[in-house]
Motif scaffolding. Structure first.
Motif, mmCIF file in Angstrom:
data_model
loop_
_atom_site.group_PDB
_atom_site.id
_atom_site.type_symbol
_atom_site.label_atom_id
_atom_site.label_comp_id
_atom_site.label_asym_id
_atom_site.label_seq_id
_atom_site.Cartn_x
_atom_site.Cartn_y
_atom_site.Cartn_z
ATOM 1 N N ARG A 31 -2.449 1.722 -3.883
ATOM 2 C CA ARG A 31 -3.560 2.253 -3.077
ATOM 3 C C ARG A 31 -4.723 2.664 -3.967
ATOM 4 O O ARG A 31 -5.885 2.398 -3.655
ATOM 5 C CB ARG A 31 -3.105 3.446 -2.239
ATOM 6 C CG ARG A 31 -2.285 3.073 -1.033
ATOM 7 C CD ARG A 31 -2.137 4.222 -0.047
ATOM 8 N NE ARG A 31 -1.784 5.500 -0.626
ATOM 9 C CZ ARG A 31 -0.540 5.891 -0.889
ATOM 10 N NH1 ARG A 31 0.471 5.082 -0.647
ATOM 11 N NH2 ARG A 31 -0.304 7.081 -1.389
ATOM 12 N N GLN A 60 -4.468 3.454 4.129
ATOM 13 C CA GLN A 60 -3.417 4.439 3.901
ATOM 14 C C GLN A 60 -2.030 3.824 4.106
ATOM 15 O O GLN A 60 -1.868 2.811 4.791
ATOM 16 C CB GLN A 60 -3.600 5.621 4.853
ATOM 17 C CG GLN A 60 -4.920 6.342 4.667
ATOM 18 C CD GLN A 60 -5.073 6.919 3.271
ATOM 19 O OE1 GLN A 60 -4.151 7.506 2.722
ATOM 20 N NE2 GLN A 60 -6.246 6.744 2.687
ATOM 21 N N ARG A 82 0.797 -1.226 0.000
ATOM 22 C CA ARG A 82 0.000 0.000 0.000
ATOM 23 C C ARG A 82 0.832 1.280 0.000
ATOM 24 O O ARG A 82 0.308 2.348 -0.267
ATOM 25 C CB ARG A 82 -0.953 0.001 1.185
ATOM 26 C CG ARG A 82 -0.237 0.173 2.498
ATOM 27 C CD ARG A 82 -1.098 -0.178 3.687
ATOM 28 N NE ARG A 82 -0.310 -0.226 4.899
ATOM 29 C CZ ARG A 82 0.485 -1.226 5.240
ATOM 30 N NH1 ARG A 82 0.581 -2.270 4.464
ATOM 31 N NH2 ARG A 82 1.184 -1.180 6.351
#
Length: 153
Positions: free
Chosen positions: A27, A39, A21
């Motif tokens: 993402r 996040q 990520r």
């Protein structure tokens, strides 16, 4: 795509992407494909399990997720004071303990300080948790309250 060091070989595609990520395009793909928002700053332990490909999961960046946690679809982990600017929030973070299970639609809404879901705790479907739990507990309802103890074998 190689498996991250120390993580299970049987991970699904979405789990592999979550562990990557920190790459912005990953993402964006997670959000576009599965509506999964996690996040780069979120800390995630080993062997995260996303049921139903993690569809609709949203995780606040100040979250720490332990090892072997299972998240079902539509889980939200965030602030209960989202109506005020983040800079003014009194939430310091959310910790999901090892082996916890958050069933479909459940919400963990962090309050003042750190909100903790204890190790091996179960949060029932559609429950809205606004306080910390102990270990090996079962929580359900809106707002969520302890409804039992988990019998761990």
């Amino acid at each position: 795509m190689a498996t991250p060091m120390g993580y299970g070989l049987d991970m699904g595609l979405m789990e592999k992407m979550v562990y990557r990520r920190k790459i912005r395009v990953v993402r964006e793909l997670l959000l576009l494909v599965a509506g999964l928002e996690v996040q780069a700053g979120t800390k995630i332990g080993k062997d995260l399990q996303l049921q139903h490909r993690g569809m609709g999961i949203v995780i606040h960046p100040s979250t720490t997720i332990g090892d072997r946690v299972t998240l079902y679809h539509q889980v939200t982990i965030g602030r209960k004071d989202a109506h005020i600017p983040e800079a003014d929030s009194v939430m310091e973070g959310i910790v999901i303990g090892d082996d916890a299970i958050l069933f479909p639609g459940s919400k963990v809404l962090g309050g003042p300080g750190v909100t903790t879901v204890g190790a091996r705790t179960i949060l029932a479907a559609n429950a809205v948790l606004t306080q910390s739990t102990g270990e090996d507990e079962i929580w359900a309802g809106i707002p969520a309250r302890k409804v039992g103890d988990r019998k761990v074998q």
